[in-house]
Write a protein that holds these residues in place. Structure first.
Motif, mmCIF file in Angstrom:
data_model
loop_
_atom_site.group_PDB
_atom_site.id
_atom_site.type_symbol
_atom_site.label_atom_id
_atom_site.label_comp_id
_atom_site.label_asym_id
_atom_site.label_seq_id
_atom_site.Cartn_x
_atom_site.Cartn_y
_atom_site.Cartn_z
ATOM 1 N N VAL A 46 -1.978 -1.928 0.716
ATOM 2 C CA VAL A 46 -1.196 -2.989 1.372
ATOM 3 C C VAL A 46 0.207 -2.464 1.684
ATOM 4 O O VAL A 46 0.734 -2.697 2.774
ATOM 5 C CB VAL A 46 -1.129 -4.263 0.500
ATOM 6 N N ALA A 50 2.108 -2.472 5.260
ATOM 7 C CA ALA A 50 3.331 -3.276 5.319
ATOM 8 C C ALA A 50 4.507 -2.423 5.797
ATOM 9 O O ALA A 50 5.314 -2.872 6.618
ATOM 10 C CB ALA A 50 3.627 -3.885 3.953
ATOM 11 N N GLU A 51 4.589 -1.209 5.302
ATOM 12 C CA GLU A 51 5.656 -0.307 5.742
ATOM 13 C C GLU A 51 5.504 0.011 7.226
ATOM 14 O O GLU A 51 6.488 0.024 7.965
ATOM 15 C CB GLU A 51 5.628 0.990 4.931
ATOM 16 N N HIS A 55 6.813 -5.380 7.672
ATOM 17 C CA HIS A 55 6.648 -6.789 7.291
ATOM 18 C C HIS A 55 5.967 -6.798 5.929
ATOM 19 O O HIS A 55 4.812 -6.415 5.811
ATOM 20 C CB HIS A 55 5.824 -7.533 8.348
ATOM 21 N N HIS A 56 6.695 -7.205 4.908
ATOM 22 C CA HIS A 56 6.268 -6.993 3.528
ATOM 23 C C HIS A 56 5.924 -8.300 2.823
ATOM 24 O O HIS A 56 6.746 -9.222 2.799
ATOM 25 C CB HIS A 56 7.373 -6.274 2.763
ATOM 26 N N PRO A 57 4.733 -8.351 2.214
ATOM 27 C CA PRO A 57 4.367 -9.546 1.455
ATOM 28 C C PRO A 57 5.029 -9.548 0.081
ATOM 29 O O PRO A 57 5.404 -8.496 -0.445
ATOM 30 C CB PRO A 57 2.850 -9.409 1.301
ATOM 31 N N LEU A 70 2.852 -14.367 2.231
ATOM 32 C CA LEU A 70 3.535 -13.940 3.455
ATOM 33 C C LEU A 70 4.341 -15.084 4.049
ATOM 34 O O LEU A 70 3.866 -16.225 4.124
ATOM 35 C CB LEU A 70 2.511 -13.465 4.493
ATOM 36 N N ASP A 82 3.282 -12.947 10.338
ATOM 37 C CA ASP A 82 2.629 -13.229 9.057
ATOM 38 C C ASP A 82 1.118 -13.255 9.209
ATOM 39 O O ASP A 82 0.389 -12.693 8.383
ATOM 40 C CB ASP A 82 3.121 -14.566 8.492
ATOM 41 N N MET A 85 -0.209 -9.720 9.838
ATOM 42 C CA MET A 85 -0.239 -8.941 8.605
ATOM 43 C C MET A 85 -1.394 -9.402 7.721
ATOM 44 O O MET A 85 -2.094 -8.573 7.124
ATOM 45 C CB MET A 85 1.090 -9.070 7.856
#
Length: 94
Positions: A46, A50-51, A55-57, A70, A82, A85
């Motif tokens: 993940v 995300a990187e 966009h990081h959860p 998210l 969101d 992702m």
């Protein structure tokens, strides 16, 4: 960055990712694993996507489960980013 999705449209968006739950200004999914290390491997995967997406959860790791949340903090709610992702994360799950 995407614009915030109006509350009236969120129910149609959540249908695109049926394993996720809508909770106010975020979407959540919990994934179960047989071992702690399987969960850690999943989190590492993940982290890579995300990187890539920038966009990081939020991630909560427990022995046999990982919960992902998210939201787009700077928009104060959910955006298309969101949901995109979440769809990418879903590809990591068998």
């Amino acid at each position: 960055m995407s614009d915030r999705i109006p509350a009236a449209e969120l129910k149609s968006w959540i249908k695109r990712i049926p394993e996720w739950d809508l909770e106010e200004k975020s979407i959540l999914r919990t994934v179960e694993f047989d071992t702690f290390m399987e969960g850690i491997d999943f989190v590492n995967n993940v982290a890579e996507i995300a990187e890539d997406a920038q966009h990081h959860p939020d991630i909560d790791i427990r022995y046999g489960s990982v919960t992902l949340s998210l939201t787009t903090h700077d928009k104060g709610g959910l955006t298309a980013s969101d949901f995109e992702m979440a769809s990418r994360i879903d590809t990591l799950i068998d």
